[in-house]
Design an enzyme around this catalytic site. Structure first.
Site, mmCIF file in Angstrom:
data_model
loop_
_atom_site.group_PDB
_atom_site.id
_atom_site.type_symbol
_atom_site.label_atom_id
_atom_site.label_comp_id
_atom_site.label_asym_id
_atom_site.label_seq_id
_atom_site.Cartn_x
_atom_site.Cartn_y
_atom_site.Cartn_z
ATOM 1 N N SER A 523 0.835 -1.202 0.000
ATOM 2 C CA SER A 523 0.000 0.000 0.000
ATOM 3 C C SER A 523 0.873 1.256 0.000
ATOM 4 C CB SER A 523 -0.948 -0.040 1.205
ATOM 5 O OG SER A 523 -1.983 0.899 1.069
ATOM 6 N N GLU A 607 -6.033 -7.389 -7.254
ATOM 7 C CA GLU A 607 -5.245 -6.181 -7.488
ATOM 8 C C GLU A 607 -4.128 -6.376 -8.516
ATOM 9 O OE1 GLU A 607 -5.754 -3.573 -3.407
ATOM 10 O OE2 GLU A 607 -3.913 -4.729 -3.648
ATOM 11 N N HIS A 635 -6.679 -6.498 -0.674
ATOM 12 C CA HIS A 635 -5.569 -5.568 -0.446
ATOM 13 C C HIS A 635 -4.686 -6.070 0.698
ATOM 14 C CE1 HIS A 635 -3.516 -1.730 -0.736
ATOM 15 N NE2 HIS A 635 -3.677 -1.536 0.561
#
Length: 690
Positions: A523, A607, A635
């Site tokens: 992230s 993702e 995530h």
């Protein structure tokens, strides 16, 4: 006394949790913490101490017992086992396990008008019956989360509801005869409508997140209904208006326990934001039974407040303070007299704090100490350990951890926990890997827990666990924050400068080899890693990332219509008008020709589409890059088998590039053939096998 366990007997038909009860045998006093220890660590509450969340602890009506869940991964089941525990605070008896089993309950997140699973566990706090004889709680099985009940005195746990929708919260009615629970009944209708839409084709609109799949997501706003069921089981019914008014849902993930909370005299207390900025400080207040509000004007009453508790006519509050708010401090404020005193200030991370008759109960952990349940004496501020969920790890030999502190040129404070392997460093110094982007509490594997810190140190690799600086903005709301963060890539430049400053501080010690540095992150940490590979191309010998989404194509196409419109509102260029000047400071795709650092990508299946542009560009330029995709993940990856594989590969990757080490395990032979080819050719082979 530190409590150990009394296990409940296994019951027919429920999932077994053999690794949780009883604890494993104590480890050797010469053993180092390895990846398996981290994988099988028992948790209470959220895995990451930096994550704000409601307390997972539930105090009994008489204040003498506390109930909570102990969670542990099961590699065999590729799931997590939840064990419901009750601990008597008035005696030194061991905690008892009342029920175990079920499947992990994942929280949902709101994302630009839609809702989806996040991969982060939801808080599952049990609820005491008014008479203190039973507990109600949520348990997942058969694809649904239902309400269960167990009697404290013993007996089998039993399912109380058969809801067609997942139960999101449960509590008892005031008389104890009824259980109230929350569901979202509209979900079933929307899912049926979506299934019907499939026959005609899905309309591609803002509901669709292409990187997740073609199926439209459910809307973010999905009304909640409160239902009732007899506490002994029976038919469910909609709650009356009076019953709905009784229901008090838990605060959402990301929120702290800041009230309002009340005491037996009718007083209330809480903490409100001092302005509309996204990271606004909170100011403490109290309110008399007559409604007169008293705002605390003392300096300690304003800041990063994490908990507000009534105890003995005083308001106890937890404050994050000190350098970059690394310290936990408890204060006691008497609003009727206006006096205040400091109860306790500690470098340990305190979370989940609640008030009890004996003081305050908190979950406490430190860089070298996994989470434990402690009590804090409100008179003297002393701390006592009540329960250690991982007592067998007490004998582990953990490496030295030294906290370093620094500022960047904006004056923003940051810190890093430097973890050094045992023994003397090599003549050239230790290789080092940076793990990001929070370093609060026990050092696991950074945000997302994918880069195991102590196992890296056990392999002779030093680690800098980097706590990034605050965002340099007082913007209002999420949109204001995003606009300020991405304007001229200001936040990325701030974090990059802070990281480089911290590394310079580490290298000045003389025991780290500046030619053998690695960088990692998920992230925000992945963005910092990518930015560093572009702007410091000769600094890092190897890198690994867990997400890779901020690229020209992924932002405007793979993220879907809602994401594209959202980013365009902040000045991002549309896909039909590519702006290389805008993207050049941040994009791996546009900078692939100059990237020199070998890059490992381990990304979830919802993702990885967003990473394909960068991966393809690096591969086309002959750069050393490899990507793995993990199915059924988000995530934050949650499956234990995947975490084990990620741990192992990250350890191998950095040992290979920073130390030249090859694991002789024949199962990994193909992995090392590929990596050796990357090293000798300087790029990805055109034909690569499994």
């Amino acid at each position: 006394m530190i409590a150990t366990f009394h296990a409940a007997p296994a019951r027919a038909g429920e999932a077994q949790c053999p690794s949780v009860w009883p604890p494993r045998a104590p480890v050797s006093a010469t053993s180092e913490l390895d990846a398996e220890h981290l994988l099988l660590l028992r948790d209470i509450g959220m895995p990451e101490a930096a994550q704000s969340a409601p307390s997972p602890l539930a105090i009994s009506p008489d204040g003498k017992r506390v109930a909570f869940f102990v969670t542990q991964a099961s590699l065999a089941a590729n799931d997590y086992c939840d064990t419901l525990v009750v601990l008597d605070l008035s005696t030194k008896s061991a905690p008892r396990a009342l029920d175990s089993g079920g499947h992990r309950i994942l929280a949902e997140e709101a994302l630009r008008g839609v809702r989806r699973e996040s991969g982060v566990p939801d808080i599952n706090r049990p609820a005491w019956s008014p008479d203190g004889r039973s507990l109600a709680y949520r348990k997942r099985g058969g694809g649904r989360t239902q309400v269960w009940r167990v009697d404290i005195a013993g007996g089998s746990a039993r399912q109380v509801t058969s809801s067609p929708q997942d139960v999101e919260g449960v509590q008892w009615s005031a008389d104890g005869a009824t259980l109230l629970y929350a569901v979202r009944p509209g979900r079933s209708d929307l899912e049926a409508e979506r299934n019907a839409e499939a026959a005609q084709g899905y309309l591609y609109d803002a509901r669709v997140l292409p990187h997740v799949g073609a199926e439209p997501q459910l809307p973010e706003v999905l009304s909640q209904a409160i239902m009732t069921v007899p506490a002994s089981g029976g038919l469910a019914a909609e709650a009356t208006a009076a019953q709905v008014s009784e229901f008090s849902p838990l605060a959402p993930l990301g929120a702290s326990d800041l009230g309002p909370v009340g005491d037996s005299r009718g007083w209330r207390a809480g903490a409100d934001a001092v302005d509309n900025s996204y990271f606004a400080a909170r100011r403490l207040w109290a309110e008399t039974p007559a409604g007169r509000r008293i705002v605390c004007a003392m300096e300690a009453c304003t800041g990063k407040l994490a908990a507000v508790i009534w105890s003995g006519g005083q308001v106890l509050f937890l404050r994050r303070e000190g350098w970059a708010r690394e310290t936990s401090a408890f204060y006691a404020w008497s609003p009727d007299t206006g006096t205040m005193r400091l109860l306790k200030r500690t470098a340990d991370r305190l979370t989940g704090c609640i008030g009890v008759r004996v003081g305050v109960l908190c979950l406490s952990e430190a860089s070298r100490q996994p989470r434990r349940l402690v009590t804090i004496d409100v008179r003297r501020g002393g701390e006592r350990v009540l329960f250690d969920p991982n007592p067998e790890l007490a004998g582990l030999v953990l490496p030295k951890v030294e906290r370093l502190r620094w500022r960047n040129s904006l004056g923003l404070e940051a810190w890093g926990d430097l973890v050094l392997p045992k023994g003397k460093p090599p003549a050239s110094g230790w290789p080092l890997v940076v793990v990001q982007y929070r370093s609060s509490g026990f050092l696991r594997g950074g945000v997302g827990d994918e880069y195991p810190i102590f196992p890296l140190a056990a392999r002779g690799i030093a680690v800098l666990s980097f706590e990034r600086p605050d965002f340099d903005t007082r913007a209002n709301g999420v949109d204001g924050l995003v606009a300020a963060v991405y304007k001229d890539w200001a936040d990325r430049r701030s974090v990059h400068e802070s990281l480089m400053t911290g590394l310079d501080l580490v290298l000045a010690r003389g025991d780290i080899d500046g030619r053998r540095l690695g960088l990692s992150g998920l992230s925000d940490g992945a963005m910092t890693t990518r930015y560093a590979l572009i702007h410091a191309p000769d600094r890092f010998l190897a890198a690994a990332i867990s997400t890779c989404g901020l690229e020209p194509y992924s932002v405007m196409v793979d993220g879907g219509i809602a994401q594209a419109d959202w980013f365009r509102s902040f000045g991002f260029p549309p896909s039909s008008q590519p702006d290389a000047g805008f993207w050049k400071p941040m994009s791996l795709t546009l900078n692939a020709a100059t990237i020199r650092t070998p890059l490992l990508m381990q990304i979830s299946d919802d993702e990885y589409h967003q990473a394909l542009g960068a991966f393809t560009a690096l591969r086309e330029h002959g750069k050393p890059v490899e990507m793995y995709v993990f199915p059924g993940e988000h995530h934050t990856k949650w499956q234990p088998v995947h975490r084990a594989a990620i741990y192992s590969r990250n350890l191998d990757w950095f040992a290979f590039w920073l130390q030249g080490r090859v694991d002789p395990d024949p199962v990994k032979a193909a992995q090392y053939r590929r990596w050796s080819a990357l090293k000798t050719s300087g790029g990805t082979p055109i034909a690569s096998g499994p």
